[in-house]
Enzyme design. Structure first.
Site, PDB file in Angstrom:
ATOM      1  N   CYS A  69       1.322  -1.079  -4.693  1.00  0.00           N
ATOM      2  CA  CYS A  69       2.265  -0.473  -5.082  1.00  0.00           C
ATOM      3  C   CYS A  69       2.659  -0.481  -7.253  1.00  0.00           C
ATOM      4  O   CYS A  69       2.510   0.676  -7.040  1.00  0.00           O
ATOM      5  CB  CYS A  69       3.138  -2.184  -5.079  1.00  0.00           C
ATOM      6  SG  CYS A  69       2.870  -3.075  -6.205  1.00  0.00           S
ATOM      7  N   HIS A 123       5.833  -6.821  -6.501  1.00  0.00           N
ATOM      8  CA  HIS A 123       6.062  -5.357  -6.213  1.00  0.00           C
ATOM      9  C   HIS A 123       7.057  -4.670  -6.900  1.00  0.00           C
ATOM     10  O   HIS A 123       8.073  -4.664  -7.482  1.00  0.00           O
ATOM     11  CB  HIS A 123       7.300  -5.304  -4.256  1.00  0.00           C
ATOM     12  CG  HIS A 123       6.825  -3.801  -4.048  1.00  0.00           C
ATOM     13  ND1 HIS A 123       5.184  -3.391  -3.223  1.00  0.00           N
ATOM     14  CD2 HIS A 123       7.742  -3.515  -3.292  1.00  0.00           C
ATOM     15  CE1 HIS A 123       5.479  -2.594  -2.887  1.00  0.00           C
ATOM     16  NE2 HIS A 123       6.803  -1.870  -2.904  1.00  0.00           N
ATOM     17  N   HIS A 139       7.621   3.897  -3.088  1.00  0.00           N
ATOM     18  CA  HIS A 139       6.536   3.018  -3.161  1.00  0.00           C
ATOM     19  C   HIS A 139       4.962   3.145  -2.376  1.00  0.00           C
ATOM     20  O   HIS A 139       5.079   3.742  -1.488  1.00  0.00           O
ATOM     21  CB  HIS A 139       6.889   1.844  -3.366  1.00  0.00           C
ATOM     22  CG  HIS A 139       7.255   0.946  -2.172  1.00  0.00           C
ATOM     23  ND1 HIS A 139       7.125  -0.089  -1.931  1.00  0.00           N
ATOM     24  CD2 HIS A 139       8.554   1.870  -1.357  1.00  0.00           C
ATOM     25  CE1 HIS A 139       7.727   0.390  -0.130  1.00  0.00           C
ATOM     26  NE2 HIS A 139       8.512   1.416   0.013  1.00  0.00           N
TER      27      HIS A 139
END
Length: 168
Positions: A69, A123, A139
């Site tokens: 990510c 994340h 993402h």
């Protein structure tokens, strides 16, 4: 008389060639604008990120061979000379914090890691579309690689942490 005519013709041809050569050069220095040239930096960033859809997830990945990510976000922003660390937690300390109600395309959206009980950022994604009650982001996820998701999805809603702006 014939020599004078020949010289005039040669000079005329030389002058025409010179003018044509300069016109060709000026066109190459100023090519016509394309649709991509008219996009603002945020639209360009989102468009660039979109071109990487479906590239596989790769832990620690920072290239088209595979992204994690933060590697994906870092890769996208580096094209606009915005250098970010390769860690979602470290990226969450950069830029300016923005309320969800003021979020816009190009902002980074941060989430907790695998556990919604964890308080650490784990994340990150890039917001690509926003409307009242609607946030879509791109993402790189371990289960699907580079893809789109919605903040309204239960998984992301429970893990939402913050939004940060890197481009004003």
């Amino acid at each position: 008389m014939q020599n004078l005519i020949q010289r005039t013709v040669i000079l005329s041809l030389f002058f025409c060639a010179f003018l044509l050569g300069n016109t060709a050069n000026s066109k190459s220095l100023n090519p016509p604008k394309t649709a991509a040239d008219t996009l603002n930096p945020i639209e360009s960033l989102v468009s660039f990120a979109d071109k990487h859809l479906h590239i596989r997830y790769r832990s620690g990945g920072t290239s088209k061979k595979g992204f994690d990510c933060s590697g994906f976000v870092r890769y996208c922003f580096s094209k606009w000379d915005i250098l970010l660390p390769h860690s979602s937690a470290a990226q969450s300390e950069k830029g300016e914090e923005v309320n969800l109600s003021n979020a816009r395309k190009g902002d980074l959206i941060f989430f907790k890691g695998h556990s919604s009980k964890d308080s650490r950022v784990g994340h990150v994604g890039i917001i690509t579309e926003i409307a009242p009650g609607y946030v879509r982001f791109i993402h790189s996820a371990w289960n699907g690689g580079v893809r789109y998701d919605l903040l309204s999805a239960d998984y992301y809603q429970k893990r939402f942490v913050a939004i940060r702006r890197m481009i004003n």
